[in-house]
Design a protein around this motif. Structure first.
Motif, mmCIF file in Angstrom:
data_model
loop_
_atom_site.group_PDB
_atom_site.id
_atom_site.type_symbol
_atom_site.label_atom_id
_atom_site.label_comp_id
_atom_site.label_asym_id
_atom_site.label_seq_id
_atom_site.Cartn_x
_atom_site.Cartn_y
_atom_site.Cartn_z
ATOM 1 N N GLN A 180 0.545 -1.060 -0.303
ATOM 2 C CA GLN A 180 -0.024 -0.167 0.310
ATOM 3 C C GLN A 180 0.808 1.245 0.178
ATOM 4 N N SER A 181 1.931 0.742 0.447
ATOM 5 C CA SER A 181 3.085 2.502 -0.019
ATOM 6 C C SER A 181 3.075 3.303 -1.197
ATOM 7 N N ASN A 183 1.202 4.510 -1.851
ATOM 8 C CA ASN A 183 -0.102 3.684 -3.300
ATOM 9 C C ASN A 183 0.479 2.452 -4.267
ATOM 10 N N ASN A 227 2.358 2.062 8.519
ATOM 11 C CA ASN A 227 1.913 2.715 7.542
ATOM 12 C C ASN A 227 1.871 1.622 6.334
ATOM 13 N N GLU A 230 -0.352 -1.589 6.612
ATOM 14 C CA GLU A 230 -1.956 -1.499 6.391
ATOM 15 C C GLU A 230 -2.793 -2.120 5.454
ATOM 16 N N GLN A 232 -5.868 -1.389 3.200
ATOM 17 C CA GLN A 232 -5.936 -0.857 1.622
ATOM 18 C C GLN A 232 -5.831 0.335 2.755
ATOM 19 N N ARG A 233 -6.032 1.276 1.436
ATOM 20 C CA ARG A 233 -5.921 2.744 1.202
ATOM 21 C C ARG A 233 -7.236 3.358 0.219
ATOM 22 N N GLN A 235 -10.564 2.373 0.073
ATOM 23 C CA GLN A 235 -11.107 2.626 0.794
ATOM 24 C C GLN A 235 -10.704 2.226 1.987
ATOM 25 N N THR A 236 -11.595 3.922 2.708
ATOM 26 C CA THR A 236 -11.321 3.995 3.978
ATOM 27 C C THR A 236 -11.286 2.614 5.266
ATOM 28 N N GLY A 242 -4.767 -4.047 9.880
ATOM 29 C CA GLY A 242 -3.405 -4.093 8.922
ATOM 30 C C GLY A 242 -2.839 -5.357 9.234
#
Length: 378
Positions: A180-181, A183, A227, A230, A232-233, A235-236, A242
């Motif tokens: 996820q880092s 993007n 970070n 995580e 996913q990013r 979707q919040t 995590g």
């Protein structure tokens, strides 16, 4: 009529009256004595008493001698006035001579009695399992196992000189490289799939717990997400969603299947709606976060804001975090911030841009009643 009487009868020859003065601004000044016969001696202590300065820490200025003024009056009598230059004592009456004598006569120090056992803390952050730079995951695991071995050695040495109770194992995030880092742009620079990264971290947790479990009556394991951890990013989801905490919770379930061997192990992760947690270890309170919640150099400001608004980090003695890949200790009278180093192989991109690299390893230290001692990088 004698000459002295004739002169005294003349207005122009009238003797002026002497008026003593005192000036003192709290640091320096002078005190004049009353007019007295030259044959008399003025007691400085009596002068201080007269002017209300006795016991106020006022002493003679050692660099300025008493000024003596003498003259003969018309009657032929020698008179005298004395000016004493004064200074304020240093706080507590400190003098170099007294301090030197104190050091010479100082007896050997005795180890103070300490209430309660200390907690041994092991802090490892930013493993970023799966990152391929500079040796990849093979180098990360080798580096971590070396740190763990040195940590166990340090633990056994410290127990020889301290009463040590619980062992506290902390993993403040970025335990896996994830996808996820940036993007997801970091995905190409990984050497393990995401599921394999998680499996490797789970085994490192088991290995770390087993390294200490036979030597202590309590092992506390605290894991938070970074970070990179995580899920996913795009979707919040929840702040606690995590892979690091997912792995820790899986290990916790595994240990629960053998309570006879691992009943003294407690694994703690944050509430799913919170990315950090505040927990006790012995008689010290820790807030454990990753560090991506604030900008570099602003950790204490984040802590202060959490405290001001009544959040649980206000109860903490120690703030533990990672994210910035170099280890740091920052203290005030009652608080300590301990920032992890990294265990990954470093970033080629960062080195190309800035040239900097970090010293790698885990941190170990003791805590007792909020105090941090014996801190070292292993």
């Amino acid at each position: 009529m004698g000459i002295a009487a004739e002169l005294a009868a003349q207005p122009s020859a009238k003797e002026q009256q002497y008026k003593p003065r005192i000036e003192f601004d709290g640091r320096t000044g002078f005190i004049d004595s009353d007019l007295h016969s030259a044959a008399e001696t003025v007691a400085f202590d009596e002068l201080l008493e007269k002017h209300g300065l006795a016991g106020q820490g006022v002493r003679l200025d050692p660099d300025r001698p008493v000024r003596i003024s003498r003259w003969q009056n018309f009657a032929g009598e020698w008179l005298q006035a004395d000016r004493f230059y004064v200074v304020a004592e240093r706080p507590g009456g400190v003098t170099a001579d007294r301090l030197i004598a104190q050091m010479i006569d100082h007896p050997p120090a005795r180890r103070p009695a300490l209430a309660g056992p200390a907690v041994f803390n092991f802090q490892a952050s930013d493993l970023q399992i799966g990152k391929s730079d500079n040796g990849g995951t093979d180098g990360i695991v080798t580096r971590y196992l070396g740190s763990l071995e040195r940590a166990v050695e340090k633990y056994r040495v410290l127990r020889r000189f301290n009463t040590v109770g619980p062992v506290h194992l902390m993993f403040p995030g970025d335990c896996v490289e994830g996808n996820q880092s940036q993007n997801g742009r970091n995905w190409w620079r990984t050497d393990l799939t995401l599921t394999d990264q998680i499996a490797v971290f789970e085994q490192l947790l088991y290995t770390t717990i087993e390294a200490f479990s036979d030597d202590t009556e309590q092992v506390l394991v605290d894991v938070v997400n970074g970070n990179h951890d995580e899920a996913q990013r795009f979707q919040t989801t929840r702040p606690g969603d995590g892979w690091a905490t997912h792995a820790a919770n899986s290990v916790s379930k595994g240990l629960a299947r053998n309570p006879d061997a691992f009943g003294h192990i407690q694994i703690r992760t944050p509430d799913p709606e919170r990315g950090y947690m505040t927990v006790e270890a012995g008689d010290t309170v820790f807030t454990i976060a990753h560090g991506h919640q604030w900008r570099r150099g602003k950790a204490m400001d984040w802590w202060a804001a959490q405290t001001f608004h009544g959040q649980n980090p206000g109860a903490a003695d120690v703030l533990v975090h990672g994210h910035y890949h170099t280890w740091e200790l920052e203290t005030t009278d009652k608080r300590a911030r301990i920032q992890s180093s990294t265990l990954d192989g470093g970033s080629n991109y960062y080195r190309e841009m800035h040239g900097a690299e970090a010293r790698r390893g885990a941190l170990v230290y003791l805590t007792r009643a909020g105090d941090v001692t014996d801190l070292s990088l292993v």
